[in-house]
Design a protein around this motif. Structure first.
Motif, PDB file in Angstrom:
ATOM      1  N   ASP A   1       0.830  -1.206   0.000  1.00  0.00           N
ATOM      2  CA  ASP A   1       0.000   0.000   0.000  1.00  0.00           C
ATOM      3  C   ASP A   1       0.864   1.255   0.000  1.00  0.00           C
ATOM      4  O   ASP A   1       0.576   2.229  -0.704  1.00  0.00           O
ATOM      5  CB  ASP A   1      -0.918   0.000   1.227  1.00  0.00           C
ATOM      6  CG  ASP A   1      -1.951  -1.108   1.174  1.00  0.00           C
ATOM      7  OD1 ASP A   1      -2.203  -1.612   0.068  1.00  0.00           O
ATOM      8  OD2 ASP A   1      -2.494  -1.468   2.236  1.00  0.00           O
TER       9      ASP A   1
ATOM     10  N   MET B   1     -12.126  10.643  -5.449  1.00  0.00           N
ATOM     11  CA  MET B   1     -12.607   9.319  -5.049  1.00  0.00           C
ATOM     12  C   MET B   1     -11.444   8.356  -4.822  1.00  0.00           C
ATOM     13  O   MET B   1     -11.436   7.586  -3.836  1.00  0.00           O
ATOM     14  CB  MET B   1     -13.559   8.768  -6.102  1.00  0.00           C
ATOM     15  CG  MET B   1     -14.875   9.515  -6.216  1.00  0.00           C
ATOM     16  SD  MET B   1     -15.924   8.910  -7.558  1.00  0.00           S
ATOM     17  CE  MET B   1     -16.176   7.225  -7.025  1.00  0.00           C
ATOM     18  N   MET B   2     -10.444   8.406  -5.695  1.00  0.00           N
ATOM     19  CA  MET B   2      -9.297   7.516  -5.542  1.00  0.00           C
ATOM     20  C   MET B   2      -8.508   7.845  -4.267  1.00  0.00           C
ATOM     21  O   MET B   2      -8.080   6.947  -3.534  1.00  0.00           O
ATOM     22  CB  MET B   2      -8.398   7.618  -6.775  1.00  0.00           C
ATOM     23  CG  MET B   2      -9.036   7.099  -8.051  1.00  0.00           C
ATOM     24  SD  MET B   2      -7.927   7.238  -9.468  1.00  0.00           S
ATOM     25  CE  MET B   2      -6.638   6.095  -8.972  1.00  0.00           C
TER      26      MET B   2
ATOM     27  N   HIS C   1      -9.695   9.251  -1.635  1.00  0.00           N
ATOM     28  CA  HIS C   1     -10.512   8.839  -0.485  1.00  0.00           C
ATOM     29  C   HIS C   1     -10.351   7.349  -0.207  1.00  0.00           C
ATOM     30  O   HIS C   1     -10.227   6.927   0.957  1.00  0.00           O
ATOM     31  CB  HIS C   1     -11.975   9.170  -0.755  1.00  0.00           C
ATOM     32  CG  HIS C   1     -12.874   8.948   0.430  1.00  0.00           C
ATOM     33  ND1 HIS C   1     -14.196   8.616   0.294  1.00  0.00           N
ATOM     34  CD2 HIS C   1     -12.620   8.989   1.755  1.00  0.00           C
ATOM     35  CE1 HIS C   1     -14.722   8.469   1.498  1.00  0.00           C
ATOM     36  NE2 HIS C   1     -13.789   8.701   2.403  1.00  0.00           N
ATOM     37  N   GLN C   2     -10.319   6.550  -1.261  1.00  0.00           N
ATOM     38  CA  GLN C   2     -10.117   5.112  -1.078  1.00  0.00           C
ATOM     39  C   GLN C   2      -8.736   4.821  -0.501  1.00  0.00           C
ATOM     40  O   GLN C   2      -8.580   3.974   0.378  1.00  0.00           O
ATOM     41  CB  GLN C   2     -10.294   4.393  -2.420  1.00  0.00           C
ATOM     42  CG  GLN C   2     -11.727   4.384  -2.945  1.00  0.00           C
ATOM     43  CD  GLN C   2     -12.682   3.677  -1.990  1.00  0.00           C
ATOM     44  OE1 GLN C   2     -12.343   2.665  -1.398  1.00  0.00           O
ATOM     45  NE2 GLN C   2     -13.881   4.235  -1.858  1.00  0.00           N
ATOM     46  N   LEU C   3      -7.719   5.525  -0.984  1.00  0.00           N
ATOM     47  CA  LEU C   3      -6.376   5.315  -0.457  1.00  0.00           C
ATOM     48  C   LEU C   3      -6.286   5.692   1.022  1.00  0.00           C
ATOM     49  O   LEU C   3      -5.566   5.055   1.790  1.00  0.00           O
ATOM     50  CB  LEU C   3      -5.361   6.140  -1.257  1.00  0.00           C
ATOM     51  CG  LEU C   3      -5.021   5.641  -2.661  1.00  0.00           C
ATOM     52  CD1 LEU C   3      -4.139   6.658  -3.373  1.00  0.00           C
ATOM     53  CD2 LEU C   3      -4.336   4.285  -2.596  1.00  0.00           C
TER      54      LEU C   3
ATOM     55  N   LYS D   1      -8.266   5.230   3.309  1.00  0.00           N
ATOM     56  CA  LYS D   1      -8.867   4.259   4.212  1.00  0.00           C
ATOM     57  C   LYS D   1      -7.859   3.224   4.705  1.00  0.00           C
ATOM     58  O   LYS D   1      -8.143   2.501   5.662  1.00  0.00           O
ATOM     59  CB  LYS D   1     -10.042   3.558   3.532  1.00  0.00           C
ATOM     60  CG  LYS D   1     -11.203   4.496   3.212  1.00  0.00           C
ATOM     61  CD  LYS D   1     -12.332   3.769   2.516  1.00  0.00           C
ATOM     62  CE  LYS D   1     -13.487   4.719   2.191  1.00  0.00           C
ATOM     63  NZ  LYS D   1     -14.604   4.011   1.494  1.00  0.00           N
ATOM     64  N   LYS D   2      -6.677   3.142   4.053  1.00  0.00           N
ATOM     65  CA  LYS D   2      -5.636   2.217   4.468  1.00  0.00           C
ATOM     66  C   LYS D   2      -4.522   2.994   5.156  1.00  0.00           C
ATOM     67  O   LYS D   2      -4.139   4.078   4.717  1.00  0.00           O
ATOM     68  CB  LYS D   2      -5.092   1.451   3.259  1.00  0.00           C
ATOM     69  CG  LYS D   2      -6.136   0.565   2.588  1.00  0.00           C
ATOM     70  CD  LYS D   2      -5.534  -0.238   1.449  1.00  0.00           C
ATOM     71  CE  LYS D   2      -6.564  -1.161   0.809  1.00  0.00           C
ATOM     72  NZ  LYS D   2      -5.983  -1.971  -0.290  1.00  0.00           N
TER      73      LYS D   2
ATOM     74  N   ARG E   1      -2.492   6.225   3.899  1.00  0.00           N
ATOM     75  CA  ARG E   1      -2.912   7.430   4.624  1.00  0.00           C
ATOM     76  C   ARG E   1      -1.701   8.213   5.118  1.00  0.00           C
ATOM     77  O   ARG E   1      -1.668   9.446   5.057  1.00  0.00           O
ATOM     78  CB  ARG E   1      -3.816   7.019   5.781  1.00  0.00           C
ATOM     79  CG  ARG E   1      -4.474   8.193   6.487  1.00  0.00           C
ATOM     80  CD  ARG E   1      -5.687   7.778   7.302  1.00  0.00           C
ATOM     81  NE  ARG E   1      -5.393   6.770   8.296  1.00  0.00           N
ATOM     82  CZ  ARG E   1      -5.910   5.548   8.316  1.00  0.00           C
ATOM     83  NH1 ARG E   1      -6.741   5.161   7.358  1.00  0.00           N
ATOM     84  NH2 ARG E   1      -5.600   4.696   9.280  1.00  0.00           N
TER      85      ARG E   1
ATOM     86  N   CYS F   1     -15.930  13.260  -0.925  1.00  0.00           N
ATOM     87  CA  CYS F   1     -14.705  12.465  -0.896  1.00  0.00           C
ATOM     88  C   CYS F   1     -13.540  13.253  -0.290  1.00  0.00           C
ATOM     89  O   CYS F   1     -12.742  12.705   0.492  1.00  0.00           O
ATOM     90  CB  CYS F   1     -14.351  11.996  -2.306  1.00  0.00           C
ATOM     91  SG  CYS F   1     -15.509  10.770  -2.967  1.00  0.00           S
TER      92      CYS F   1
ATOM     93  N   THR G   1     -11.646  12.306   3.162  1.00  0.00           N
ATOM     94  CA  THR G   1     -10.196  12.098   3.267  1.00  0.00           C
ATOM     95  C   THR G   1      -9.612  12.898   4.422  1.00  0.00           C
ATOM     96  O   THR G   1      -8.808  12.375   5.207  1.00  0.00           O
ATOM     97  CB  THR G   1      -9.520  12.503   1.950  1.00  0.00           C
ATOM     98  OG1 THR G   1     -10.088  11.748   0.864  1.00  0.00           O
ATOM     99  CG2 THR G   1      -8.027  12.241   2.013  1.00  0.00           C
TER     100      THR G   1
ATOM    101  N   ASN H   1     -10.377  11.207   7.641  1.00  0.00           N
ATOM    102  CA  ASN H   1      -9.490  10.081   7.924  1.00  0.00           C
ATOM    103  C   ASN H   1      -8.111  10.559   8.386  1.00  0.00           C
ATOM    104  O   ASN H   1      -7.498   9.957   9.276  1.00  0.00           O
ATOM    105  CB  ASN H   1      -9.351   9.201   6.685  1.00  0.00           C
ATOM    106  CG  ASN H   1     -10.647   8.501   6.327  1.00  0.00           C
ATOM    107  OD1 ASN H   1     -11.507   8.287   7.181  1.00  0.00           O
ATOM    108  ND2 ASN H   1     -10.806   8.152   5.049  1.00  0.00           N
TER     109      ASN H   1
END
Length: 828
Positions: free
Chosen positions: A180, A208-209, A211-213, A215-216, A220, A248, A252, A255
């Motif tokens: 990751d 969006m991408m 935001h997905q990143l 989450k890890k 992060r 998004c 982010t 997070n």
């Protein structure tokens, strides 16, 4: 079995040849394939072993668990001796014939069947290990025989299964984490460019991408380590009109806000103004992301509070109080508490935005404990603000807080009590629906929590101050009995006894049921307790409150004898002498300032003790005791005081003592005629009236000509108002209700600083008694002064115990009663 056969058997085990199985994964029934053979004799050693194998072959062989074998292995000897012990392969001796025969039906196995079973156990050993450590690598439906004999005793493989799985997951997570991190590091520069693209569709996809990143954890950390990326997210969130892009980007930042490094990156990138703007968003998820991120910033990022205030966050947060999501409201109210604590400007902004009304509505409308707790904390902070305090009271805050005094949550009850205590001095005017609150406070006096009892007593003291309706309610709710019981149980805890005595003092004067209350104190065994409080180790603030209460109790004739019997008169005179000496010592040093002890002016003690003796002196036996205590010379000296109230009480007690011939003679012998004659011209009508009464009574055994001249002089003095020539008129005036005015209770701290009412200060300034600067000072104050010059009230509870060092209790001026000016007893 021969030696050659044993070697073949060992080779067969080493090769691991497959063992035939039946369908369903069970071992082949050896008897079904050997029906034609005769069972082996029971006395054969091999037969014993095979009999055990038939019944116990599923037990742990010892290979997996490390335990000793449960049964003998097949012997390599070809002969069968009934006198030799069966020797296991691990060197342990086997069990005897009699032991094997108990509880097991004799069933025979051939040597081939036993070999086959041993072979299968050896063959599936690796499968059992794989099943424990890597179950995902086994084929579905593959039978794995169990070697566990006792369910309470796990095998060695089973004991290693859990730590092996943890180790495997740790290794997998480490590999994934690195993957990751590498992916995010390579992607962030490109995604940053895409977030700054002019095409909103591209920006939305990039957000969006990211935001997905986020989450890890690994990716992060890579994002928060890139200031360019965080700044791009803030710009995209601010400039985009697309709801999904905003959601998004805000998600982010949410997070990232769980890490201190992320909070710093958001703060430095100007994220706070952008997040405050999102508080106006109609999208629920965007609102959630914005308020939670701001909450994390306020809690952990230095400088965030000022940034939120400058961005207009307070106004928007107050508007959000109209929403109905309890968890969202809990976070919002906690943000308001953080922003308002210690900042008077924030409190005024909340007031201007209608915050007090909304907060009171929340306390009335919801039952979610965390929301009620956070809301009560905001109200506690606002309750020390002179501007917010009346607004909270007018919005029904007292009644709303009272609704939760019976809640099982200790932290909620304590915050409600602290807030009520701060508000209680502003709620002294007549208010409706106070029965429930006062009744609950009386009940809380029986609590085992010392902090709850202390706070409840203080609130009752303030609510009954100058409030006839509340006094009646408190009396009818059993307040006298509860307060006396509290004083008895509290012992030397003055943080409880002082407010309790102040409440009793208020409830025993100037209301229709005052006489009943005065009797109730005696009936509940309060008089000996109160007299005891006049002695050490009581400090001056408590002594001052008790003196005032005893003075009120003396208005009831039934209390005179018990007070005398319990030694109240000698102790009052002792306190008078001590306080008078302190004031005289300061005067002899040429100081015009007042003498203080524990924050109490000694002039107040002088005034209080003489006033109590004045009322007690209405009874003949008490007058005799007072004369015997040789205190009349002090009363005469007090006629020369510069303080009108002290002159009044001194003249009043001399008036009572002059009712007896012995007292009148002593008064005259002490040279009271000259100062009394001078006081006839006092601007204070009450002082002049008492002086005239003393002179009139002293003249009863004088010649008629002297009495006539005195009568003419007195008549000329008072002709402008009314005729005072008849003694009965004087008696009617002197016997009026002269109870002290109530005070607003203030807990004294280590320095016991006090504050006077403006009227008192003006009176003292007129008489040359200027209060010192330290007079208003209190040590150990909270840093938030509540926006005014009053002693501050506590906004936040200390970690261990309640602190009453800081109550903002505004003193109330006494009613205009110059004729019978009462002792305005104030602890401020």
């Amino acid at each position: 079995m021969s030696q050659q056969g044993y070697q073949q058997h060992s080779q067969y085990q080493q090769r691991g040849a497959p063992m035939p199985q039946q369908q369903g994964g069970q071992y082949m029934d050896v008897q079904q394939g050997q029906q034609g053979q005769q069972p082996m004799q029971i006395h054969d050693s091999n037969a014993k072993t095979m009999m055990w194998a038939q019944n116990q072959y599923m037990a742990d062989s010892g290979i997996n668990s490390g335990n000793p074998s449960q049964a003998p292995s097949i012997s390599s000897k070809s002969h069968h001796s009934h006198h030799e012990d069966d020797i296991n392969m691990d060197g342990t001796s086997g069990m005897g014939y009699e032991e094997w025969d108990q509880g097991y039906p004799p069933q025979g196995y051939t040597q081939e069947q036993v070999d086959e079973m041993n072979q299968q156990l050896n063959q599936t050993r690796s499968q059992r290990v794989r099943a424990a450590m890597f179950p995902e690598t086994l084929d579905e439906g593959l039978p794995i025989p169990s070697t566990q004999f006792d369910p309470q005793q796990p095998t060695a493989v089973q004991r290693l299964a859990e730590p092996s799985q943890m180790l495997k997951h740790a290794v997998v997570n480490l590999i994934n984490y690195q993957d990751d991190a590498d992916l995010a590091t390579r992607a962030i520069p490109e995604l940053t460019k895409l977030l700054n693209d002019e095409d909103q569709v591209v920006v939305s996809q990039a957000a969006m991408m990211v935001h997905q990143l986020s989450k890890k954890e690994a990716s992060r950390h890579a994002i928060m380590n890139s200031p360019q990326m965080v700044a791009a997210l803030v710009r995209a969130m601010t400039n985009s009109n697309d709801v999904e892009t905003t959601r998004c980007a805000a998600g982010t930042l949410h997070n990232l806000s769980h890490h201190r490094q992320g909070l710093l990156a958001i703060f430095k990138s100007g994220g706070i103004p952008a997040l405050v703007r999102l508080l106006s968003s109609p999208v629920e998820s965007v609102l959630f992301y914005a308020i939670t991120t701001l909450h994390n910033l306020l809690l952990h990022q230095e400088g965030s509070k000022m940034a939120v205030r400058l961005a207009g966050g307070l106004q928007k947060m107050v508007m959000l109080l109209q929403r109905n999501n309890v968890k969202f409201l809990a976070i919002t109210t906690d943000c308001l508490q953080i922003l308002a604590y210690g900042n008077q400007e924030s409190k005024l902004i909340i007031l201007a935005s209608g915050g007090p009304g909304e907060l009171v509505r929340i306390m009335r409308s919801y039952n979610y404990e965390k929301l009620l707790w956070t809301t009560s904390r905001v109200l506690k902070v606002l309750s020390v603000c002179p501007s917010n305090k009346p607004a909270i009271v007018e919005a029904g805050g007292m009644q709303a807080l009272a609704m939760h005094l019976g809640h099982p949550s200790t932290r909620l009850v304590q915050n409600c009590l602290w807030t009520l205590r701060n508000l209680s001095d502003a709620a002294t005017k007549e208010m409706e629906n106070m029965e429930g609150l006062i009744g609950m406070l009386v009940q809380l006096l029986t609590s085992n929590d010392i902090n709850v009892v202390t706070c409840s007593a203080g609130i009752l003291s303030n609510l009954t101050c100058n409030n006839h309706r509340n006094k009646i309610i408190a009396c009818q709710s059993g307040g006298i009995e509860a307060l006396m019981r509290t004083c008895i149980q509290a012992g030397d805890r003055e943080e409880i006894t002082e407010p309790a005595v102040c409440a009793l003092r208020h409830m025993t004067s100037r209301h229709p049921e005052a006489e009943m209350a005065q009797n109730a104190v005696r009936l509940h065994y309060g008089l000996p307790i109160l007299v005891k409080m006049l002695h050490p180790p009581s400090r001056w603030p408590l002594i001052k409150a008790v003196i005032g209460l005893i003075r009120n109790l003396a208005l009831c004739p039934a209390n005179h004898a018990p007070l005398r019997e319990h030694g109240a008169l000698p102790r009052l005179v002792q306190l008078l002498v001590r306080a008078h000496q302190d004031t005289q010592g300061r005067s002899s040093m040429g100081s015009n300032s007042s003498a203080y002890a524990d924050g109490v002016r000694m002039e107040e003690i002088v005034e209080g003790t003489v006033g109590a003796l004045h009322i007690l002196g209405r009874e003949a036996h008490n007058r005799a005791v007072i004369r015997g205590l040789s205190c009349i010379p002090i009363f005469v000296q007090l006629l020369y005081s510069d303080i009108n109230n002290i002159q009044r009480v001194a003249a009043g007690v001399l008036c009572e003592l002059a009712a007896d011939k012995e007292g009148a003679e002593i008064i005259e012998q002490e040279g009271a005629t000259a100062p009394l004659t001078e006081l006839l011209h006092s601007c204070n009508e009450g002082v002049a009236t008492y002086a005239a009464a003393v002179l009139f009574r002293m003249s009863e055994d004088k010649p008629q000509e002297y009495r006539k001249r005195l009568s003419v002089e007195l008549t000329s003095l008072f002709r402008t108002d009314q005729e005072w020539g008849h003694p009965s008129d004087l008696d009617a005036m002197m016997m009026g209700d002269e109870s002290y005015h109530d005070q607003v209770y203030s807990q004294h701290n280590s320095s016991h600083g006090s504050m006077q009412s403006q009227q008192q200060q003006q009176q003292q300034q007129q008489h040359g008694h200027q209060p010192q600067g330290g007079y208003h000072h209190q040590q150990n104050m909270p840093m938030d002064m509540g926006g005014g010059g009053y002693p501050p009230q506590m906004e936040m509870a200390p970690p261990a115990e309640i602190d009453f060092d800081s109550m903002n209790l505004d003193s109330l001026p006494p009613p205009d009663n110059s004729q019978m000016a009462a002792w305005f007893d104030t602890d401020l």
